[in-house]
Design a protein around this motif. Structure first.
Motif, PDB file in Angstrom:
ATOM      1  N   PHE A 212      16.526  -9.149   9.827  1.00 48.30           N
ATOM      2  CA  PHE A 212      17.201  -9.096   8.534  1.00 48.30           C
ATOM      3  C   PHE A 212      16.462  -9.830   7.421  1.00 48.30           C
ATOM      4  O   PHE A 212      16.309  -9.287   6.316  1.00 48.30           O
ATOM      5  N   ASN A 213      15.993 -11.063   7.664  1.00 48.30           N
ATOM      6  CA  ASN A 213      15.297 -11.780   6.607  1.00 48.30           C
ATOM      7  C   ASN A 213      14.069 -11.022   6.134  1.00 48.30           C
ATOM      8  O   ASN A 213      13.925 -10.697   4.949  1.00 48.30           O
ATOM      9  N   PHE A 214      13.167 -10.706   7.059  1.00 48.46           N
ATOM     10  CA  PHE A 214      11.933 -10.032   6.674  1.00 48.46           C
ATOM     11  C   PHE A 214      12.187  -8.587   6.246  1.00 48.46           C
ATOM     12  O   PHE A 214      11.543  -8.077   5.317  1.00 48.46           O
ATOM     13  N   GLY A 215      13.128  -7.919   6.912  1.00 47.28           N
ATOM     14  CA  GLY A 215      13.427  -6.543   6.535  1.00 47.28           C
ATOM     15  C   GLY A 215      13.949  -6.439   5.113  1.00 47.28           C
ATOM     16  O   GLY A 215      13.525  -5.570   4.337  1.00 47.28           O
ATOM     17  N   ILE A 216      14.866  -7.321   4.752  1.00 49.37           N
ATOM     18  CA  ILE A 216      15.409  -7.330   3.394  1.00 49.37           C
ATOM     19  C   ILE A 216      14.349  -7.750   2.390  1.00 49.37           C
ATOM     20  O   ILE A 216      14.271  -7.213   1.272  1.00 49.37           O
ATOM     21  N   MET A 217      13.487  -8.696   2.778  1.00 47.69           N
ATOM     22  CA  MET A 217      12.428  -9.140   1.876  1.00 47.69           C
ATOM     23  C   MET A 217      11.461  -7.998   1.554  1.00 47.69           C
ATOM     24  O   MET A 217      11.096  -7.782   0.395  1.00 47.69           O
TER      25      MET A 217
END
Length: 231
Positions: free
Chosen positions: A71-76
Motif C-alpha cells: 500500500f505505501n509504495f503502491g499509492i506512492m
C-alpha cells in the motif's frame, strides 16, 4: 543522534529523491501497481536467500510487509504517475517524518520535547506554504495520495520498531515477497494491459532496478537506525 546516524539520514534523502525521478520515468509507459510488482520482484529475487520464518513475529512481519510493500509504495507510485512533476511529491512525502513522531506519541507513548514539536510544526508549515503554488491545486489528487502514502510509511516505521531481533535483509525479503504478490493482485484488479507492457519492456526501463535497490537500501539503513536506537 550519533554522527553516523546523521550521515545515514543524508544518504537516505539523496537516494530517496533520485528514486522519485526513476519512478516518474517508468510511469510514462507502465501502470503504477505493475511497476510496484516488478520492483518488488527484483527485491524478492535478490533477497530470497535471506528469507526465513520468524517464529512468534510472523503476523507483525507480514503486516509491515503489507503496509509498506503493497500500500505505501503502491499509492506512492500512483501519486507520482498522476502528478505534474516530482518536486511537490518529494516535499509532501516528507510528511512521513512528523507523522512518525505523532504516531510514536499515540502508539508508543513517547514523550516529545519542544525542539521536536517545533520540527513537526515547521514540517507542516512547509507543506502549507507549498500549497500556494497553483501547480499543487492542479494535481490535488496526487498530493492527497502522497500524504496518505507518507502516513502509511510512518505507520510501517512504528510497526518495525516493535519487531525484535529480525535481520534487516530478512525483513526486506518478506517486504519483497508480499509487495510483489499483493501488487500483482491489485494490478490484476485495477489495471489493464499488463501482459503487453511486460512484453514491451526494453532498455528504457533500466531505472526499475535502481528504483528497487535504492529503496531497498533505504529500508536497510532505517532498520540499522532502529536497531541502534533499541540498543
Amino acid at each position: 543522534m550519533r554522527l553516523h546516524h546523521l550521515a545515514f539520514i543524508l544518504i537516505i534523502n539523496m537516494i530517496w529523491g533520485l528514486s522519485f525521478i526513476a519512478i516518474k520515468y517508468t510511469t510514462a509507459e507502465l501502470s503504477p501497481f505493475l511497476i510496484n510488482s516488478l520492483r518488488f520482484l527484483i527485491v524478492a529475487l535478490a533477497l530470497f536467500p535471506f528469507l526465513k520464518v520468524i517464529r512468534g513475529q510472523m503476523r507483525d512481519t507480514l503486516l509491515v510487509a503489507i503496509v509498506l510493500g503493497v500500500f505505501n509504495f503502491g499509492i506512492m507510485v500512483t501519486a507520482v504517475s498522476i502528478a505534474g512533476g516530482v518536486s511537490e511529491i518529494a516535499i509532501v512525502s516528507q510528511l512521513g517524518v512528523p507523522f512518525s513522531t505523532l504516531l510514536a506519541i499515540i502508539m508508543l507513548g513517547e514523550v516529545v520535547h519542544i525542539f521536536r514539536i517545533m520540527g513537526i510544526v515547521v514540517s507542516f508549515l512547509g507543506v502549507v506554504i507549498m500549497g500556494f503554488d497553483p501547480k499543487v491545486f492542479a494535481h490535488i489528487d496526487a498530493m492527497l495520495l502522497i500524504a496518505l502514502s507518507a502516513l502509511l510509511y510512518a505507520y510501517a516505521n512504528i510497526l518495525m520498531r516493535k519487531l525484535k531481533n529480525i535481520p534487516a535483509m530478512t525483513l526486506q525479503a518478506w517486504v519483497g515477497i508480499v509487495g510483489f504478490v499483493g501488487s500483482v493482485l491489485l494490478s490484476a484488479i485495477l489495471e489493464t494491459g499488463q501482459i503487453e507492457a511486460v512484453k514491451n519492456l526494453n532498455s528504457k526501463h533500466f531505472l526499475l532496478p535502481y528504483d528497487s535497490t535504492s529503496e531497498n537500501m533505504c529500508l536497510y539503513v532505517l532498520n540499522i537506525l532502529k536497531t541502534d536506537g533499541n540498543n
